[in-house]
Design a protein around this motif. Sequence first.
Motif, mmCIF file in Angstrom:
data_model
loop_
_atom_site.group_PDB
_atom_site.id
_atom_site.type_symbol
_atom_site.label_atom_id
_atom_site.label_comp_id
_atom_site.label_asym_id
_atom_site.label_seq_id
_atom_site.Cartn_x
_atom_site.Cartn_y
_atom_site.Cartn_z
ATOM 1 N N ARG A 19 -5.856 -3.425 -4.241
ATOM 2 C CA ARG A 19 -6.785 -4.419 -4.813
ATOM 3 C C ARG A 19 -6.741 -4.353 -6.335
ATOM 4 N N ARG A 20 -6.691 -3.132 -6.850
ATOM 5 C CA ARG A 20 -6.713 -2.991 -8.313
ATOM 6 C C ARG A 20 -5.430 -3.538 -8.938
ATOM 7 N N LEU A 21 -4.298 -3.198 -8.348
ATOM 8 C CA LEU A 21 -3.029 -3.620 -8.947
ATOM 9 C C LEU A 21 -2.836 -5.138 -8.829
ATOM 10 N N VAL A 22 -3.258 -5.702 -7.693
ATOM 11 C CA VAL A 22 -3.143 -7.164 -7.540
ATOM 12 C C VAL A 22 -4.068 -7.859 -8.538
ATOM 13 N N ALA A 23 -5.268 -7.302 -8.729
ATOM 14 C CA ALA A 23 -6.203 -7.895 -9.700
ATOM 15 C C ALA A 23 -5.627 -7.847 -11.115
ATOM 16 N N GLU A 24 -4.779 -6.858 -11.368
ATOM 17 C CA GLU A 24 -4.121 -6.761 -12.677
ATOM 18 C C GLU A 24 -2.920 -7.693 -12.786
ATOM 19 N N GLY A 25 -2.629 -8.410 -11.697
ATOM 20 C CA GLY A 25 -1.529 -9.373 -11.721
ATOM 21 C C GLY A 25 -0.182 -8.756 -11.376
ATOM 22 N N ARG A 26 -0.173 -7.541 -10.798
ATOM 23 C CA ARG A 26 1.106 -6.898 -10.459
ATOM 24 C C ARG A 26 1.652 -7.436 -9.142
ATOM 25 N N ASP A 27 2.933 -7.306 -8.983
ATOM 26 C CA ASP A 27 3.625 -7.744 -7.773
ATOM 27 C C ASP A 27 3.609 -6.579 -6.778
ATOM 28 N N VAL A 28 2.795 -6.716 -5.708
ATOM 29 C CA VAL A 28 2.528 -5.595 -4.808
ATOM 30 C C VAL A 28 2.844 -5.954 -3.365
ATOM 31 N N ILE A 29 3.510 -5.035 -2.659
ATOM 32 C CA ILE A 29 3.646 -5.144 -1.195
ATOM 33 C C ILE A 29 2.953 -3.930 -0.592
ATOM 34 N N SER A 30 1.971 -4.177 0.282
ATOM 35 C CA SER A 30 1.327 -3.074 1.012
ATOM 36 C C SER A 30 2.003 -2.927 2.363
ATOM 37 N N SER A 31 2.255 -1.671 2.744
ATOM 38 C CA SER A 31 2.874 -1.417 4.036
ATOM 39 C C SER A 31 1.929 -0.644 4.944
ATOM 40 N N LEU A 32 1.744 -1.165 6.160
ATOM 41 C CA LEU A 32 0.893 -0.512 7.164
ATOM 42 C C LEU A 32 1.739 -0.175 8.382
ATOM 43 N N ALA A 33 1.408 0.951 9.017
ATOM 44 C CA ALA A 33 2.160 1.346 10.212
ATOM 45 C C ALA A 33 1.864 0.417 11.386
ATOM 46 N N GLY A 34 0.656 -0.173 11.386
ATOM 47 C CA GLY A 34 0.278 -1.080 12.476
ATOM 48 C C GLY A 34 -0.338 -0.364 13.656
ATOM 49 N N ARG A 35 -0.933 0.793 13.426
ATOM 50 C CA ARG A 35 -1.558 1.546 14.530
ATOM 51 C C ARG A 35 -2.829 0.855 15.030
ATOM 52 N N LEU A 36 -3.533 0.134 14.141
ATOM 53 C CA LEU A 36 -4.795 -0.508 14.515
ATOM 54 C C LEU A 36 -4.577 -1.994 14.753
ATOM 55 N N ALA A 37 -5.260 -2.525 15.773
ATOM 56 C CA ALA A 37 -5.169 -3.965 16.036
ATOM 57 C C ALA A 37 -5.792 -4.737 14.873
#
Length: 246
Positions: A19-37
């Motif tokens: 959230r912080r980096l996107v708010a700063e205008g950075r190009d961000v990809i978040s990666s999740l394992a997908g364990r939770l529905a």
Amino acid sequence: MQERILILGGTGEASAVARRLVAEGRDVISSLAGRLADGPDLPGRVRVGGFGGVEGLLNFLRMERITRVIDATHPFAAAMSRHARAACAMAGITLERLERPLWDRHPGDRWHWADDAAMAARMAPGLGRRILLTVGAQTIGAFTRFGGPYYLVRLIEHPGRLPFPHYDLLLGRGPFPYDRELAVMRRFDIDLVVSKASGGAATEGKIAAARPLGIPVLLLRRPGPRPDSRRPTYQSGSDLSALHAP
Ligand code: NAP
């Protein structure tokens, strides 16, 4: 080259960094394992699922032209962190580790340590008869082999029927504040808390609530080379330290 950041996530800290980096205008990809529905609601691009080991992660880093990786995974997600270290070294990409600090130990705390889930499962019936079990869905299996005690099992998502002879299920997602933890332990007459040595503010309530009640806490040690650190650790030069600044 334009900066593009990959955040290895699945934790509250990872979401906060994203959230912080996107708010700063950075190009961000978040990666999740997908364990939770029901995963977290994150800004920026989100990808879900394993990469396919070190090689898969290396391919991803190259294909997506990642310039910086932030490993903000849980202290017990040892494989993901190991793969990140290997792939980033091969790709020559900066890797920062956001290591969650362990809880501070206070006078009156009755902590016991287990090296892993199997050891904790063997120790637990000797330490308590009414056990609050907060080790996560992937780890409760070890405890089902030892009948006898009553388990109050807390999980984020419903696991279906569990093979414990005596148990109740509590569904909930942190943070779990002190007052609520105290009330849960009193209501269910808990006499032992079993937890991973995860650390972090969101789950500190149970550790603090066990203290005035004189309840022992059985902690699973962190896997791999990671320290049971009481201080947050960062790669030097990291700008992530502000996350834990007082
Ligand atoms: P793990 O044992 O270290 O990882 C097993 C495999 O899952 C990895 O090799 C990787 O598959 C995939 N994976 C893990 N984290 C990933 C991520 N952020 N993005 C994409 N793929 C990922 O991890 P785990 O203990 O199962 O934890 C899974 C996720 O849940 C992590 O993101 C972690 O932060 C979060 N989490 C874990 C715990 C816990 O107690 N372990 C608690 C809270 C949250 P490939 O090899 O195919 O790339």
